[in-house]
Design a protein around this motif. Structure first.
Motif, PDB file in Angstrom:
ATOM      1  N   HIS A  30       0.782  -1.265  -0.057  1.00 14.04           N
ATOM      2  CA  HIS A  30      -0.102  -0.032  -0.126  1.00 14.04           C
ATOM      3  C   HIS A  30       0.772   1.106   0.109  1.00 14.04           C
ATOM      4  N   ILE A  31       0.390   2.208  -0.687  1.00 13.59           N
ATOM      5  CA  ILE A  31       1.000   3.482  -0.560  1.00 13.59           C
ATOM      6  C   ILE A  31       1.832   4.064   0.580  1.00 13.59           C
ATOM      7  N   SER A  32       0.832   3.729   1.859  1.00 12.93           N
ATOM      8  CA  SER A  32       1.356   4.246   3.047  1.00 12.93           C
ATOM      9  C   SER A  32       2.568   3.604   3.666  1.00 12.93           C
ATOM     10  N   ARG A  36       8.291   8.177   1.385  1.00 14.18           N
ATOM     11  CA  ARG A  36       8.236   9.604   0.680  1.00 14.18           C
ATOM     12  C   ARG A  36       9.108   9.476  -0.363  1.00 14.18           C
ATOM     13  N   ALA A  37       8.903   9.696  -1.648  1.00 13.09           N
ATOM     14  CA  ALA A  37       9.894  10.079  -2.733  1.00 13.09           C
ATOM     15  C   ALA A  37       9.267  11.236  -3.661  1.00 13.09           C
ATOM     16  N   ARG A  38      10.057  11.532  -4.403  1.00 16.56           N
ATOM     17  CA  ARG A  38       9.777  12.745  -5.231  1.00 16.56           C
ATOM     18  C   ARG A  38       8.886  12.472  -6.454  1.00 16.56           C
ATOM     19  N   VAL A  65      11.339   1.001  -0.059  1.00 19.19           N
ATOM     20  CA  VAL A  65      12.076   2.170  -0.454  1.00 19.19           C
ATOM     21  C   VAL A  65      12.489   1.888  -2.081  1.00 19.19           C
ATOM     22  N   LEU A  66      11.821   2.933  -2.615  1.00 15.65           N
ATOM     23  CA  LEU A  66      12.007   2.987  -4.106  1.00 15.65           C
ATOM     24  C   LEU A  66      13.537   3.103  -4.591  1.00 15.65           C
ATOM     25  N   ALA A  72      12.047  12.161  -1.120  1.00 14.63           N
ATOM     26  CA  ALA A  72      11.422  13.315  -0.804  1.00 14.63           C
ATOM     27  C   ALA A  72      12.257  14.263   0.048  1.00 14.63           C
ATOM     28  N   ALA A  73      12.406  15.522  -0.156  1.00 10.88           N
ATOM     29  CA  ALA A  73      13.184  16.519   0.773  1.00 10.88           C
ATOM     30  C   ALA A  73      12.514  16.223   2.003  1.00 10.88           C
TER      31      ALA A  73
END
Length: 211
Positions: A30-32, A36-38, A65-66, A72-73
């Motif tokens: 799931h996305i959760s 976080r990535a850009r 982890v992609l 993401a910052a």
């Protein structure tokens, strides 16, 4: 032990998909569970993850982890977060919800609208919050979602104040321009109607007033 694999299926609209590790085993993701990535996940992304099982025994990927997408910052851009910790983009939703309830309150206090109008906005608002909450939980669990048209309908019939509150507090449906444009159109329609009633430009028919 972390494993490596590939995102072999991804439904971006519903925010979930499937990972296949290097041994060929599939995991629900799931996305959760994706850090976080850009950029949004895409089919074919290489990744690492922690294998686990959910409450129904389904194999799931966690702490994903992609590898081919930059993270993401960590620091939000200046001005993106209010001093109180509420993202600036969500403040208008809370303000809009407050305006609608205040307009309904004014109309009833001026005896230009029956009391049930205010009660309806409050009750239907709670219903809308419940629907948004259920939809978010379904998205997080990869279950069947509530149709966006149903959320809009709940807002349209009077739950719009609750819908705006749910979007703000649950951080739900706030990244879909097409969705929140309709939400603001509904909010504007309700607020304008209540203001017209409060100013005496439109009156409720006697049949709608309780005896």
């Amino acid at each position: 032990m972390r494993r490596s694999g590939e995102l072999v299926q991804w439904n971006d609209g519903r925010g979930f998909g499937f990972v296949r590790d290097n041994d060929g085993k599939r995991y629900f993701v799931h996305i959760s569970s994706i850090r976080r990535a850009r950029a949004r996940p895409q089919q074919g992304n290489r990744l690492t993850f922690d294998p686990a099982s959910d409450e129904v025994g389904r194999s799931v990927a966690q702490s994903v982890v992609l590898l081919d997408v930059a993270p993401a910052a960590r620091t939000p851009p200046p001005g993106s977060v209010h001093a109180g910790g509420i993202p600036v983009g969500l403040l208008p939703r809370l303000f809009g919800a407050a305006l609608i309830i205040l307009a309904a309150l004014a109309a009833t206090q001026l005896r230009l609208a029956p009391t049930w109008v205010l009660i309806a906005y409050l009750v239907l608002g709670i219903v809308s919050i419940g629907l948004y909450w259920a939809d978010k939980r379904a998205a997080e669990g990869g279950r069947w979602r509530i149709a966006e048209n149903s959320l809009h309908l709940a807002d349209l019939i009077g739950g719009i104040a609750g819908g705006l509150v749910a979007q703000a507090l649950l951080r739900h449906k706030v990244r879909k321009p097409a969705f929140w444009v309709y939400s603001w159109l509904i909010a504007t329609m309700h607020f304008t109607g209540l203001v017209l009633v409060s100013l005496g430009f439109w009156r409720f028919p006697p049949v709608l007033w309780p005896n």
